[in-house]
Design a protein around this motif. Structure first.
Motif, PDB file in Angstrom:
ATOM      1  N   GLN A 145      -3.573   7.070  -1.441  1.00  0.00           N
ATOM      2  CA  GLN A 145      -4.281   5.878  -0.976  1.00  0.00           C
ATOM      3  C   GLN A 145      -4.363   4.904  -2.154  1.00  0.00           C
ATOM      4  O   GLN A 145      -5.116   5.138  -3.093  1.00  0.00           O
ATOM      5  CB  GLN A 145      -5.695   6.236  -0.498  1.00  0.00           C
ATOM      6  CG  GLN A 145      -5.717   7.181   0.679  1.00  0.00           C
ATOM      7  CD  GLN A 145      -5.066   6.591   1.916  1.00  0.00           C
ATOM      8  OE1 GLN A 145      -5.302   5.456   2.281  1.00  0.00           O
ATOM      9  NE2 GLN A 145      -4.231   7.382   2.568  1.00  0.00           N
ATOM     10  N   PHE A 146      -3.559   3.850  -2.111  1.00  0.00           N
ATOM     11  CA  PHE A 146      -3.568   2.868  -3.188  1.00  0.00           C
ATOM     12  C   PHE A 146      -3.087   1.533  -2.656  1.00  0.00           C
ATOM     13  O   PHE A 146      -2.083   1.471  -1.950  1.00  0.00           O
ATOM     14  CB  PHE A 146      -2.662   3.313  -4.341  1.00  0.00           C
ATOM     15  CG  PHE A 146      -2.714   2.397  -5.531  1.00  0.00           C
ATOM     16  CD1 PHE A 146      -3.757   2.478  -6.442  1.00  0.00           C
ATOM     17  CD2 PHE A 146      -1.726   1.448  -5.744  1.00  0.00           C
ATOM     18  CE1 PHE A 146      -3.815   1.630  -7.536  1.00  0.00           C
ATOM     19  CE2 PHE A 146      -1.780   0.598  -6.835  1.00  0.00           C
ATOM     20  CZ  PHE A 146      -2.826   0.691  -7.735  1.00  0.00           C
ATOM     21  N   SER A 170      -4.789   6.458  -8.806  1.00  0.00           N
ATOM     22  CA  SER A 170      -4.256   6.175  -7.495  1.00  0.00           C
ATOM     23  C   SER A 170      -4.564   7.167  -6.408  1.00  0.00           C
ATOM     24  O   SER A 170      -4.616   6.794  -5.255  1.00  0.00           O
ATOM     25  CB  SER A 170      -2.743   6.034  -7.602  1.00  0.00           C
ATOM     26  OG  SER A 170      -2.199   7.225  -8.116  1.00  0.00           O
ATOM     27  N   PHE A 171      -4.728   8.403  -6.715  1.00  0.00           N
ATOM     28  CA  PHE A 171      -4.816   9.383  -5.644  1.00  0.00           C
ATOM     29  C   PHE A 171      -5.407  10.676  -6.180  1.00  0.00           C
ATOM     30  O   PHE A 171      -5.415  10.921  -7.364  1.00  0.00           O
ATOM     31  CB  PHE A 171      -3.437   9.666  -5.036  1.00  0.00           C
ATOM     32  CG  PHE A 171      -2.350   9.952  -6.046  1.00  0.00           C
ATOM     33  CD1 PHE A 171      -2.118  11.226  -6.512  1.00  0.00           C
ATOM     34  CD2 PHE A 171      -1.557   8.925  -6.533  1.00  0.00           C
ATOM     35  CE1 PHE A 171      -1.119  11.483  -7.439  1.00  0.00           C
ATOM     36  CE2 PHE A 171      -0.548   9.167  -7.450  1.00  0.00           C
ATOM     37  CZ  PHE A 171      -0.330  10.453  -7.911  1.00  0.00           C
ATOM     38  N   LEU A 211       2.915   4.520 -10.620  1.00  0.00           N
ATOM     39  CA  LEU A 211       1.565   4.670 -10.103  1.00  0.00           C
ATOM     40  C   LEU A 211       1.137   6.089 -10.462  1.00  0.00           C
ATOM     41  O   LEU A 211       1.760   7.051 -10.020  1.00  0.00           O
ATOM     42  CB  LEU A 211       1.573   4.476  -8.592  1.00  0.00           C
ATOM     43  CG  LEU A 211       0.250   4.581  -7.890  1.00  0.00           C
ATOM     44  CD1 LEU A 211      -0.699   3.483  -8.344  1.00  0.00           C
ATOM     45  CD2 LEU A 211       0.450   4.516  -6.390  1.00  0.00           C
ATOM     46  N   LYS A 265       0.826  -1.210   0.000  1.00  0.00           N
ATOM     47  CA  LYS A 265       0.000   0.000   0.000  1.00  0.00           C
ATOM     48  C   LYS A 265       0.857   1.255   0.000  1.00  0.00           C
ATOM     49  O   LYS A 265       1.923   1.285   0.608  1.00  0.00           O
ATOM     50  CB  LYS A 265      -0.887   0.042   1.243  1.00  0.00           C
ATOM     51  CG  LYS A 265      -1.911  -1.050   1.298  1.00  0.00           C
ATOM     52  CD  LYS A 265      -2.750  -0.946   2.551  1.00  0.00           C
ATOM     53  CE  LYS A 265      -3.763  -2.090   2.549  1.00  0.00           C
ATOM     54  NZ  LYS A 265      -4.751  -1.947   3.591  1.00  0.00           N
ATOM     55  N   GLY A 285      -3.086   2.516 -11.534  1.00  0.00           N
ATOM     56  CA  GLY A 285      -3.907   3.594 -11.017  1.00  0.00           C
ATOM     57  C   GLY A 285      -5.306   3.487 -11.593  1.00  0.00           C
ATOM     58  O   GLY A 285      -5.632   2.478 -12.204  1.00  0.00           O
TER      59      GLY A 285
END
Length: 114
Positions: A62-63, A98-99, A79, A56, A96
């Motif tokens: 947060q991925f 991803s965020f 990512l 993670k 992704g």
């Protein structure tokens, strides 16, 4: 001129082991401001592939890496905030999405193993 701060903290307990994965690059401020091509590059420093399944990235990102995600020996994986836009600009595949967009003011990004 744009001004921003980046704080990267790498904590290692002991020496990096063969196959250690490190955050190699954080691309947080694209040259074309409307492009959503922010990315985080991970590098496998070792001589063996590393299975990232269940690893993670946390806090600002947060991925969770899906089952079957690997980094070959001495290679990189990306990512991206928006993988399709990343591929259009850089011509490479990325994991992704991803965020949310990074805020460019200093954020904590942690890479955690399962």
């Amino acid at each position: 001129m744009s001004r921003f701060s980046v704080f990267i903290i790498l904590l290692c307990i002991g020496e990096l082991t063969p196959g250690a994965v490190v955050i190699n690059e954080i691309h947080l401020n694209p040259d074309v401001k409307i492009e959503q091509v922010e990315f985080i590059e991970l590098h496998n420093t070792g001589e063996q592939p590393v299975d990232l399944s269940g690893w993670k990235l946390e806090n600002a990102v947060q991925f969770t890496f899906p089952v079957g995600s690997t980094i070959p020996a001495r290679r990189l994986t990306i990512l991206a905030h928006q993988p399709n836009q990343f591929k259009s600009k850089f011509g490479r595949q990325a994991l992704g999405p991803s965020f949310a967009k990074l805020n460019n003011d200093g954020e904590l990004i942690e890479l955690r193993t399962p």
